[in-house]
Design a protein around this motif. Structure first.
Motif, mmCIF file in Angstrom:
data_model
loop_
_atom_site.group_PDB
_atom_site.id
_atom_site.type_symbol
_atom_site.label_atom_id
_atom_site.label_comp_id
_atom_site.label_asym_id
_atom_site.label_seq_id
_atom_site.Cartn_x
_atom_site.Cartn_y
_atom_site.Cartn_z
ATOM 1 N N ILE A 44 47.738 32.534 34.176
ATOM 2 C CA ILE A 44 46.520 31.923 33.658
ATOM 3 C C ILE A 44 45.339 32.359 34.528
ATOM 4 O O ILE A 44 45.513 32.626 35.720
ATOM 5 C CB ILE A 44 46.615 30.377 33.633
ATOM 6 C CG1 ILE A 44 46.841 29.825 35.051
ATOM 7 C CG2 ILE A 44 47.723 29.917 32.701
ATOM 8 C CD1 ILE A 44 46.855 28.308 35.105
ATOM 9 N N PRO A 45 44.132 32.447 33.963
ATOM 10 C CA PRO A 45 42.955 32.848 34.755
ATOM 11 C C PRO A 45 42.660 31.833 35.854
ATOM 12 O O PRO A 45 42.985 30.651 35.750
ATOM 13 C CB PRO A 45 41.830 32.889 33.713
ATOM 14 C CG PRO A 45 42.514 32.993 32.400
ATOM 15 C CD PRO A 45 43.814 32.269 32.537
ATOM 16 N N TRP A 46 42.017 32.311 36.893
ATOM 17 C CA TRP A 46 41.739 31.453 38.043
ATOM 18 C C TRP A 46 40.615 30.451 37.760
ATOM 19 O O TRP A 46 40.617 29.338 38.290
ATOM 20 C CB TRP A 46 41.370 32.313 39.249
ATOM 21 C CG TRP A 46 40.976 31.497 40.436
ATOM 22 C CD1 TRP A 46 39.739 31.379 40.984
ATOM 23 C CD2 TRP A 46 41.832 30.666 41.219
ATOM 24 N NE1 TRP A 46 39.768 30.522 42.055
ATOM 25 C CE2 TRP A 46 41.051 30.076 42.223
ATOM 26 C CE3 TRP A 46 43.203 30.366 41.159
ATOM 27 C CZ2 TRP A 46 41.564 29.202 43.171
ATOM 28 C CZ3 TRP A 46 43.726 29.494 42.092
ATOM 29 C CH2 TRP A 46 42.917 28.917 43.092
ATOM 30 N N VAL A 47 39.635 30.815 36.920
ATOM 31 C CA VAL A 47 38.469 29.953 36.688
ATOM 32 C C VAL A 47 38.857 28.589 36.119
ATOM 33 O O VAL A 47 38.454 27.553 36.656
ATOM 34 C CB VAL A 47 37.444 30.661 35.779
ATOM 35 C CG1 VAL A 47 36.305 29.702 35.415
ATOM 36 C CG2 VAL A 47 36.872 31.888 36.478
ATOM 37 N N LEU A 51 38.546 24.835 37.981
ATOM 38 C CA LEU A 51 37.872 23.680 37.397
ATOM 39 C C LEU A 51 38.784 22.453 37.392
ATOM 40 O O LEU A 51 38.353 21.331 37.694
ATOM 41 C CB LEU A 51 37.418 24.011 35.966
ATOM 42 C CG LEU A 51 36.286 25.023 35.822
ATOM 43 C CD1 LEU A 51 36.027 25.342 34.359
ATOM 44 C CD2 LEU A 51 35.016 24.494 36.477
ATOM 45 N N ILE A 52 40.053 22.677 37.064
ATOM 46 C CA ILE A 52 41.016 21.566 37.062
ATOM 47 C C ILE A 52 41.178 21.016 38.481
ATOM 48 O O ILE A 52 41.193 19.798 38.695
ATOM 49 C CB ILE A 52 42.372 22.030 36.511
ATOM 50 C CG1 ILE A 52 42.243 22.397 35.028
ATOM 51 C CG2 ILE A 52 43.434 20.939 36.686
ATOM 52 C CD1 ILE A 52 43.502 23.011 34.436
ATOM 53 N N LEU A 254 50.477 24.199 37.571
ATOM 54 C CA LEU A 254 49.708 25.370 37.131
ATOM 55 C C LEU A 254 49.262 26.250 38.295
ATOM 56 O O LEU A 254 48.961 27.432 38.091
ATOM 57 C CB LEU A 254 48.477 24.918 36.338
ATOM 58 C CG LEU A 254 48.721 24.201 35.004
ATOM 59 C CD1 LEU A 254 47.393 23.766 34.409
ATOM 60 C CD2 LEU A 254 49.481 25.098 34.038
ATOM 61 N N LEU A 255 49.232 25.689 39.497
ATOM 62 C CA LEU A 255 48.672 26.387 40.651
ATOM 63 C C LEU A 255 49.303 27.757 40.908
ATOM 64 O O LEU A 255 48.574 28.753 41.044
ATOM 65 C CB LEU A 255 48.787 25.501 41.898
ATOM 66 C CG LEU A 255 48.205 26.061 43.191
ATOM 67 C CD1 LEU A 255 46.704 26.293 43.045
ATOM 68 C CD2 LEU A 255 48.476 25.105 44.350
ATOM 69 N N PRO A 256 50.639 27.897 40.991
ATOM 70 C CA PRO A 256 51.197 29.230 41.260
ATOM 71 C C PRO A 256 50.957 30.218 40.127
ATOM 72 O O PRO A 256 50.907 31.437 40.356
ATOM 73 C CB PRO A 256 52.691 28.951 41.449
ATOM 74 C CG PRO A 256 52.935 27.659 40.756
ATOM 75 C CD PRO A 256 51.681 26.871 40.929
ATOM 76 N N LEU A 257 50.782 29.736 38.890
ATOM 77 C CA LEU A 257 50.530 30.620 37.753
ATOM 78 C C LEU A 257 49.162 31.282 37.864
ATOM 79 O O LEU A 257 48.929 32.346 37.278
ATOM 80 C CB LEU A 257 50.618 29.835 36.441
ATOM 81 C CG LEU A 257 51.941 29.113 36.181
ATOM 82 C CD1 LEU A 257 51.887 28.376 34.851
ATOM 83 C CD2 LEU A 257 53.108 30.093 36.205
ATOM 84 N N GLU A 262 46.201 36.495 41.394
ATOM 85 C CA GLU A 262 45.132 36.857 42.320
ATOM 86 C C GLU A 262 45.676 37.614 43.522
ATOM 87 O O GLU A 262 45.098 38.607 43.964
ATOM 88 C CB GLU A 262 44.402 35.585 42.779
ATOM 89 C CG GLU A 262 43.611 34.873 41.689
ATOM 90 C CD GLU A 262 42.495 35.730 41.139
ATOM 91 O OE1 GLU A 262 41.791 36.382 41.954
ATOM 92 O OE2 GLU A 262 42.320 35.773 39.919
ATOM 93 N N PHE A 263 46.800 37.147 44.065
ATOM 94 C CA PHE A 263 47.390 37.822 45.219
ATOM 95 C C PHE A 263 48.062 39.131 44.827
ATOM 96 O O PHE A 263 48.217 40.027 45.675
ATOM 97 C CB PHE A 263 48.408 36.893 45.903
ATOM 98 C CG PHE A 263 47.795 35.908 46.843
ATOM 99 C CD1 PHE A 263 47.711 36.181 48.196
ATOM 100 C CD2 PHE A 263 47.276 34.704 46.381
ATOM 101 C CE1 PHE A 263 47.139 35.267 49.076
ATOM 102 C CE2 PHE A 263 46.700 33.791 47.248
ATOM 103 C CZ PHE A 263 46.625 34.075 48.594
#
Length: 340
Positions: A44-47, A51-52, A254-257, A262-263
Motif C-alpha cells: 500500500i502507498p505510504w501517504v 494519514l492513518i 497495515l504498517l509493514p505493508l 519504502e525500504f
C-alpha cells in the motif's frame, strides 16, 4: 506508583514485552513474502498509511489525556483524605468540655480514631475489588497475564493482603462480624462514626459547634468515597477506549505493508532492514495504547495506580501519633521502584 525517576526497561517489558513476539512475526512474514514472491498487490502507498498513523496518534493522545485526568483526580481524592483525616483526628483529641469522666472520654476517642483507620483499609479493599471492565477480569491468556502482574506486585509487600487483620485490630469483635451484612461496609463505618460523635455531643462531652465540625469531616469522607467510587465503577466510555484499540490494531497490521516497499527502494537488503524499524514503530503505538489503557483504572493495585496502601499507612501513623500511641507501624517503602 512508580517511584524511580524513569520507567525502566524491566517495567516496560513487563507491560508490553510480550507484544514484541507477534509484532516481529508479522513484520517478518510480510518482508519474507515480499522478498521471495515480490507480490506488488500486497503493498500500500505510504501517504494513506501516514494519514492513518497521524489520526491514530491524535486519538490515542486524547484517550491518554482522559486516562491521566482520571489518575490525577484519584490522587487528589486520596490526598484530600489524608488532610481531612489529620484534621478529624486532631479535632477529636482537641475538643472537650469540663463534663464527663476523662478516662471514659479517652476510651471513646480511641474507638472513633481506630474505627477511622479501619474505614481507610476497608475503603481501599473495596476499591481493589475488580469490576468486569478491568484487565484482571479478562478471560484466558490475557487474564492470566494480569493475575501474574498482581502476584508479582503483592509479593514484595507483606501488608498487601492483611486488611482483615487490620480490621480485627481496629474494630470491636461485634463490628468486625458485621462485614457480611453490609454491601458497602465503608459507608456503614462512617455512619457509625456520626452516631458516636453525636453521642459525645448529647452527653455534653463536646459542644454543639465541635460536633458540627467533626460531622463536617465525616461528610467530606462520604464525598471522597463517592468520588473514588465514581471513577472505579464508571470506566472511560467504551466507544472511545475500544475504538482506539481497534484503530491501533488496524494501523499496526497495515504498517509493514507500507514500510517494506519504502525500504525495498534501498535494495534487497532494505527489505530485511524494514523489519526492526517496523517493529519499533508498531511497538511505540502499542505502548502508548497500553499506558492509557492501564492508567484508566487508578485503583487496580498495579504499578501505575494510586499507592493506597502507602497512603493508608501514612494516615494510620499520623492518627496513632495524635492519639499518643507508642506502638507505631513503619511506613510502606517502595519495592523494586514501585509503591502500592
Amino acid at each position: 506508583m512508580i517511584t524511580t525517576k524513569y520507567f525502566n526497561y524491566k517495567q516496560i517489558f513487563n507491560l508490553a514485552g510480550s507484544h514484541l513476539i507477534w509484532l516481529t512475526a508479522w513484520c517478518t512474514l510480510v518482508a519474507t513474502i515480499y522478498y521471495f514472491f515480490n507480490w506488488q498487490w500486497m503493498i500500500i502507498p505510504w501517504v494513506p498509511l501516514a494519514l492513518i498513523g497521524t489520526a491514530e496518534a491524535f486519538y490515542v493522545g486524547f484517550k491518554n489525556n482522559q486516562a491521566y485526568d482520571r489518575l490525577w483526580e484519584a490522587r487528589k481524592i486520596w490526598g484530600a483524605i489524608v488532610n481531612s483525616s489529620r484534621s478529624f483526628a486532631a479535632m477529636l483529641y482537641a475538643f472537650e468540655t469540663e463534663n464527663g469522666d476523662q478516662t471514659d472520654l479517652n476510651e471513646r476517642r480511641k474507638v472513633i480514631a481506630y474505627r477511622h483507620i479501619a474505614w481507610l483499609y476497608t475503603f481501599r479493599e473495596q476499591l481493589l475489588t475488580p469490576t468486569e471492565w478491568e484487565h484482571i477480569s479478562l478471560k484466558r491468556h490475557f487474564g492470566a497475564i494480569n493475575i501474574r502482574r498482581h502476584r508479582l506486585m503483592k509479593a514484595g509487600f507483606p501488608d498487601y493482603g492483611r486488611t482483615p487483620i487490620f480490621l480485627h485490630k481496629y474494630l470491636s469483635t461485634e463490628e468486625f462480624a458485621l462485614q457480611s451484612e453490609y454491601k458497602n461496609f465503608a459507608t456503614y463505618l462512617i455512619s457509625k462514626q456520626a452516631k458516636e460523635v453525636n453521642e459525645l455531643k448529647n452527653d455534653a462531652v463536646i459542644s454543639d459547634f465541635n460536633q458540627m465540625q467533626l460531622q463536617s469531616c465525616l461528610n467530606q469522607f462520604y464525598d471522597f468515597q463517592g468520588q473514588a467510587e465514581r471513577i472505579k465503577k464508571f470506566p472511560s466510555p467504551r466507544q472511545f477506549a475500544s475504538t482506539a484499540f481497534v484503530f491501533n490494531v488496524i494501523f499496526i497490521m497495515l504498517l509493514p505493508l507500507g514500510l517494506v516497499n519504502e525500504f525495498a527502494k534501498l535494495g534487497d537488503w532494505g527489505i530485511w532492514t524494514s523489519i526492526p524499524f517496523c517493529v519499533v514503530v508498531g511497538w511505540i503505538y502499542i505502548v502508548m495504547e497500553l499506558v492509557g489503557d492501564y492508567s484508566e483504572n487508578p485503583f487496580g493495585g498495579l504499578m501505575f495506580d494510586i499507592p493506597m496502601l502507602s497512603i493508608c499507612r501514612t494516615i494510620e501513623i499520623d492518627v496513632l501519633q495524635i492519639m499518643g500511641e507508642q506502638d507505631i507501624p513503619d511506613p510502606i517503602s517502595s519495592k523494586n521502584g514501585v509503591l502500592v
